[in-house]
Motif scaffolding. Structure first.
Motif, PDB file in Angstrom:
ATOM      1  N   GLU A 190      -5.444 -70.625 -66.150  1.00  0.00           N
ATOM      2  CA  GLU A 190      -6.470 -69.602 -65.903  1.00  0.00           C
ATOM      3  C   GLU A 190      -7.586 -69.699 -66.934  1.00  0.00           C
ATOM      4  O   GLU A 190      -7.344 -70.036 -68.085  1.00  0.00           O
ATOM      5  CB  GLU A 190      -5.856 -68.188 -66.005  1.00  0.00           C
ATOM      6  CG  GLU A 190      -4.821 -67.905 -64.943  1.00  0.00           C
ATOM      7  CD  GLU A 190      -4.201 -66.509 -65.096  1.00  0.00           C
ATOM      8  OE1 GLU A 190      -4.625 -65.764 -66.006  1.00  0.00           O
ATOM      9  OE2 GLU A 190      -3.294 -66.203 -64.317  1.00  0.00           O
ATOM     10  N   ILE A 191      -8.787 -69.369 -66.501  1.00  0.00           N
ATOM     11  CA  ILE A 191      -9.900 -69.193 -67.441  1.00  0.00           C
ATOM     12  C   ILE A 191     -10.442 -67.789 -67.199  1.00  0.00           C
ATOM     13  O   ILE A 191     -10.836 -67.452 -66.082  1.00  0.00           O
ATOM     14  CB  ILE A 191     -10.996 -70.264 -67.244  1.00  0.00           C
ATOM     15  CG1 ILE A 191     -10.454 -71.638 -67.676  1.00  0.00           C
ATOM     16  CG2 ILE A 191     -12.247 -69.913 -68.054  1.00  0.00           C
ATOM     17  CD1 ILE A 191     -11.421 -72.788 -67.583  1.00  0.00           C
ATOM     18  N   ASN A 224       1.406 -72.802 -58.575  1.00  0.00           N
ATOM     19  CA  ASN A 224       2.632 -73.466 -59.063  1.00  0.00           C
ATOM     20  C   ASN A 224       2.404 -74.858 -59.654  1.00  0.00           C
ATOM     21  O   ASN A 224       3.302 -75.696 -59.637  1.00  0.00           O
ATOM     22  CB  ASN A 224       3.680 -73.561 -57.942  1.00  0.00           C
ATOM     23  CG  ASN A 224       3.992 -72.193 -57.371  1.00  0.00           C
ATOM     24  OD1 ASN A 224       4.140 -71.234 -58.129  1.00  0.00           O
ATOM     25  ND2 ASN A 224       4.048 -72.093 -56.050  1.00  0.00           N
ATOM     26  N   THR A 225       1.206 -75.128 -60.124  1.00  0.00           N
ATOM     27  CA  THR A 225       0.972 -76.421 -60.785  1.00  0.00           C
ATOM     28  C   THR A 225       1.784 -76.479 -62.079  1.00  0.00           C
ATOM     29  O   THR A 225       1.688 -75.575 -62.912  1.00  0.00           O
ATOM     30  CB  THR A 225      -0.523 -76.583 -61.123  1.00  0.00           C
ATOM     31  OG1 THR A 225      -1.260 -76.605 -59.910  1.00  0.00           O
ATOM     32  CG2 THR A 225      -0.778 -77.871 -61.913  1.00  0.00           C
ATOM     33  N   ALA A 280       2.121 -69.848 -73.199  1.00  0.00           N
ATOM     34  CA  ALA A 280       2.182 -69.540 -71.760  1.00  0.00           C
ATOM     35  C   ALA A 280       1.351 -70.514 -70.924  1.00  0.00           C
ATOM     36  O   ALA A 280       0.259 -70.934 -71.333  1.00  0.00           O
ATOM     37  CB  ALA A 280       1.671 -68.121 -71.530  1.00  0.00           C
ATOM     38  N   ASP A 281       1.873 -70.827 -69.719  1.00  0.00           N
ATOM     39  CA  ASP A 281       1.152 -71.697 -68.780  1.00  0.00           C
ATOM     40  C   ASP A 281      -0.237 -71.160 -68.469  1.00  0.00           C
ATOM     41  O   ASP A 281      -1.184 -71.926 -68.255  1.00  0.00           O
ATOM     42  CB  ASP A 281       1.915 -71.788 -67.445  1.00  0.00           C
ATOM     43  CG  ASP A 281       3.233 -72.539 -67.593  1.00  0.00           C
ATOM     44  OD1 ASP A 281       3.535 -72.988 -68.717  1.00  0.00           O
ATOM     45  OD2 ASP A 281       3.942 -72.655 -66.569  1.00  0.00           O
ATOM     46  N   THR A 282      -0.360 -69.838 -68.415  1.00  0.00           N
ATOM     47  CA  THR A 282      -1.631 -69.240 -67.979  1.00  0.00           C
ATOM     48  C   THR A 282      -2.786 -69.572 -68.928  1.00  0.00           C
ATOM     49  O   THR A 282      -3.946 -69.495 -68.533  1.00  0.00           O
ATOM     50  CB  THR A 282      -1.503 -67.702 -67.868  1.00  0.00           C
ATOM     51  OG1 THR A 282      -0.880 -67.223 -69.069  1.00  0.00           O
ATOM     52  CG2 THR A 282      -0.679 -67.305 -66.661  1.00  0.00           C
ATOM     53  N   GLU A 283      -2.466 -69.964 -70.171  1.00  0.00           N
ATOM     54  CA  GLU A 283      -3.564 -70.381 -71.066  1.00  0.00           C
ATOM     55  C   GLU A 283      -4.288 -71.603 -70.499  1.00  0.00           C
ATOM     56  O   GLU A 283      -5.448 -71.839 -70.806  1.00  0.00           O
ATOM     57  CB  GLU A 283      -3.026 -70.710 -72.468  1.00  0.00           C
ATOM     58  CG  GLU A 283      -2.588 -69.482 -73.254  1.00  0.00           C
ATOM     59  CD  GLU A 283      -2.234 -69.800 -74.701  1.00  0.00           C
ATOM     60  OE1 GLU A 283      -2.115 -70.999 -75.047  1.00  0.00           O
ATOM     61  OE2 GLU A 283      -2.077 -68.857 -75.486  1.00  0.00           O
TER      62      GLU A 283
END
Ligand code: MRU
Length: 348
Positions: A299-300, A309-310, A293-296
């Motif tokens: 996000e921290i 939307n990067t 997932a992109d959120t890995e």
């Protein structure tokens, strides 16, 4: 036996140490449903190639217990469905399909010979437990062979997490470190933090602290600086799948570390139980690399760190070409290039 155990069969169910909560919290999750076990692999409650394999093996034992089949062939059919489901939970580590296929072979033999559905269910569980017991011996043998490569005073570099948390005990690359420490060698390990999931900073540091092994956490990008300013005796890493030519898939960033080691003439060793060797693939180009997932990345700890939307690209593994690997350490001994010939001979 270690102070913690990542995989345990207890009270007729599977208990997993929730590695997502380490090192702050030691919490366990219990499973009686093979689909929930597959979910635990996908979401990384449990992780690391050997541990994923053992968990899938117990997933098959749980599936056998869940089955409402009244015939041996019916139970075998249910296990084939469960095996397919479990094998889809993460693609890169070959231990997962290796373990499921082993359990299906046991199940097929049982379907021919067992007295009853109950005894076949028991045999499936016993096969999973035998894999877990064998894993301890495999790791110890691998670690014992590796000692020839570890000097009495060693400054090592390691990527991701490859110790007790990823196995029945000891583990592979960090198992080598633990055995060296137990033998009285003066070992110190630089631990790559291992972005994005930080297995090095959270899990490897947790393990080495527990075992009293000196270590220092660095950011992944510091390995070049550390190798150029300190004496590093060797890099030790694990693997998720090694192709027949020695190309090795492991946690993203391993390839970068191998290039830095090559530039500094530091030996680069891959710890590879034979369950992680995939002789069916000619080279690393054929290894499927999991994307997560992109959120890995964005996000921290739940806090967004990139603009909205990067675009991101999040491969969980990379492939280190065999030419950068000094030796591959297995439970049967140390393998040197040419890998295509020598791995074939070893696995024959
Ligand atoms: O995504 P993970 O944490 O499952 O990745 C783990 C690794 O890449 C390990 O180095 C590998 O599985 C070997 S563990 C002995």
């Amino acid at each position: 036996m270690s102070a913690f155990c990542s995989i345990e069969w207890t009270n007729n169910q599977l208990r997993l140490l929730d590695q997502r909560q380490l090192p702050q919290t030691i919490a366990y999750c219990d499973y009686r449903d093979y689909k929930a076990i597959a979910e635990a692999i996908t979401t990384m409650v449990v992780r690391g190639a050997p541990a994923i394999g053992l968990t899938a093996a117990y997933g098959m034992a749980v599936a056998a217990q869940q089955s409402s089949a009244t015939t041996l062939d019916g139970l075998l059919a249910d296990l084939q469905i469960a095996g397919d489901y479990l094998m889809r939970s993460r693609p890169t580590a070959v231990n997962l399909s290796w373990a499921v296929k082993h359990l299906l072979t046991v199940a097929a033999a049982q379907a021919q010979s067992a007295d009853s559905v109950e005894s076949m269910q028991q045999a499936i569980l016993a096969a999973a437990q035998a894999l877990q017991a064998a894993d301890i011996e495999v790791c110890k043998q691998l670690g014992a062979h590796a000692q020839a490569l570890i000097p009495a005073q060693a400054n090592l570099m390691h990527h991701c997490n490859t110790g007790t948390l990823v196995a029945a005990d000891y583990g592979t690359a960090l198992g080598i470190v633990r055995l060296a420490h137990e033998q009285g060698k003066q070992v110190h390990v630089f631990l790559d933090e291992t972005r994005p999931r930080l297995q090095g900073a959270s899990l490897s540091a947790f393990e080495l602290k527990t075992f009293g092994i000196p270590h220092t956490v660095i950011v992944d990008g510091a390995s070049g600086h550390v190798m150029s300013t300190r004496k590093i005796d060797a890099c030790l890493v694990g693997c998720d799948r090694v192709a027949a030519n020695g190309d090795t898939a492991n946690k993203i960033g391993t390839y970068n570390l191998a290039l830095v080691a090559h530039a500094h003439n530091v030996p680069f060793y891959v710890a590879c139980p034979l369950s992680t060797l995939d002789m069916s693939l000619a080279s690393g180009q054929e290894i499927e690399i999991e994307e997560r997932a992109d959120t890995e990345i964005t996000e921290i700890k739940g806090q967004q760190i990139t603009p909205d939307n990067t675009p991101v690209f999040n491969p969980a593994f990379d492939v280190t070409p065999a030419k950068y690997i000094t030796a591959i350490i297995t439970e049967k001994g140390i393998v040197y290039p040419p890998y295509r010939e020598n791995l074939k001979q070893l696995s024959a």
